[in-house]
Design an enzyme around this catalytic site. Structure first.
Site, PDB file in Angstrom:
ATOM      1  N   ARG A 138       1.954   2.620   2.463  1.00 26.24           N
ATOM      2  CA  ARG A 138       1.093   3.791   2.354  1.00 26.24           C
ATOM      3  C   ARG A 138       0.777   4.034   0.882  1.00 26.24           C
ATOM      4  NH1 ARG A 138       0.183   2.881   6.792  1.00 26.24           N
ATOM      5  NH2 ARG A 138       0.497   4.110   8.670  1.00 26.24           N
ATOM      6  N   HIS A 159      -6.875  -3.017   2.786  1.00 26.69           N
ATOM      7  CA  HIS A 159      -6.124  -2.536   3.951  1.00 26.69           C
ATOM      8  C   HIS A 159      -6.173  -3.550   5.099  1.00 26.69           C
ATOM      9  CE1 HIS A 159      -4.499   1.410   5.811  1.00 26.69           C
ATOM     10  NE2 HIS A 159      -3.968   0.361   6.422  1.00 26.69           N
TER      11      HIS A 159
END
Length: 310
Positions: free
Chosen positions: A225, A273
């Site tokens: 994250r 990502h």
């Protein structure tokens, strides 16, 4: 009995998931009305993405569970209208993808592959990289993803250690917990992988003090994250040489803004990502497995503890 299963996600997700979910329901022998448009009072299960327009769960009085399509649940755990069980996605396909991505980037740093791939000089000086057993790797986060990645690195022979909020036990992996354990794993990690959840307790885990604790010239890999890292502190540590390089797949703002200094920094690798993505077929099978459990009185798998945030 016909179950009403609401698919509450964006339209493009419906295109991807409709057939795999119908196939998984059929294979499980579950008769269901699967749709993006069901009256709230008639819904039995909600297949959910946190960026869905559905944010008020109050009208869903009959629903038995919310089954998240994402591994991350930080965008939904604080929703006070959600009173029923919430299950996060633990997808075998996603897990395998994460393990492969983490292993690849650890091997890149371990073997020093950039020297040969980039060919920035004509230096023919032979070099012998250490064996995996001589390389200390740290895994912050020993949930499903972190544990599987750490197990794979252990099989390859790395001197692997893992840290988690509560102490875990895994053969071949040194396990740490607590603040003292965090300091210990930082101090030993030549390559550090971040797979912690995004919670108030984990924000800026990698700050100036944490970076200073690591061995000089260490590497950081973050597929977890974005908020786990203090960006300014990392850039400073890269500039000073305290950290040799960082591979970052997740960011506080995504897409990463074009003007962000990470893009141009010579010691940062940005990936968009892509470390792990839910696979529609295997994710659908997991969702249907949880529906089966709910209909047979068994506890749901991968329930979220909303007091912890994961």
């Amino acid at each position: 009995m016909l179950l009403n299963i609401l698919f509450a996600a964006r339209a493009e997700r419906w295109t991807t998931y409709e057939q795999p979910l119908r196939d998984a329901l059929r294979d499980a022998g579950i008769k269901a009305n699967l749709s993006m448009d069901i009256a709230p009072s008639e819904v039995d299960y909600i297949v959910y993405a946190p960026n869905s327009e559905l944010q008020d769960f109050t009208p869903y009085t009959r629903a038995k569970a919310v089954l998240n399509l994402w591994a991350g649940v930080e965008k939904i755990t604080g929703n006070k209208t959600l009173k029923i069980p919430l299950a996060r996605m633990v997808d075998p396909g996603l897990t395998k993808g994460m393990v492969e991505w983490v292993t690849g980037h650890v091997m890149r740093y371990h073997l020093g592959l950039d020297i040969d791939i980039l060919n920035t000089s004509t230096d023919w000086t032979p070099r012998t990289p250490p064996l995996a057993q001589e390389r200390k790797v740290g895994m912050l986060g020993m949930g499903a993803l972190g544990t599987e990645a750490a197990k794979t690195l252990a099989i390859l022979g790395f001197d692997i250690a893992g840290w988690s909020r509560s102490l875990k036990s895994q053969p071949g992996i040194k396990c740490f917990d607590g603040e003292d354990g965090l300091q210990d794993i930082l101090a030993r990690s030549e390559i550090l992988v971040l797979l912690l959840p995004d919670t108030p307790a984990t924000e800026n885990t990698i700050d100036q003090a944490a970076l200073a604790k690591m061995p000089k010239g260490a590497f950081i890999i973050n597929p977890g994250r974005g908020p786990l890292i203090d960006d300014d502190a990392l850039i400073s540590a890269l500039d000073s040489g305290q950290i040799a390089h960082a591979t970052l797949d997740v960011f506080r703002t995504e897409p990463l803004p074009a003007q962000h200094p990470y893009w141009a920094h010579p010691k940062v690798t940005v990936t968009p990502h892509i470390a792990a993505e839910t696979r529609a077929v295997t994710a659908s099978q997991m969702i249907v497995q949880n529906i089966q459990r709910g209909e047979t009185g068994q506890p749901f798998l991968h329930l979220v503890d909303r007091t912890l945030g994961y």
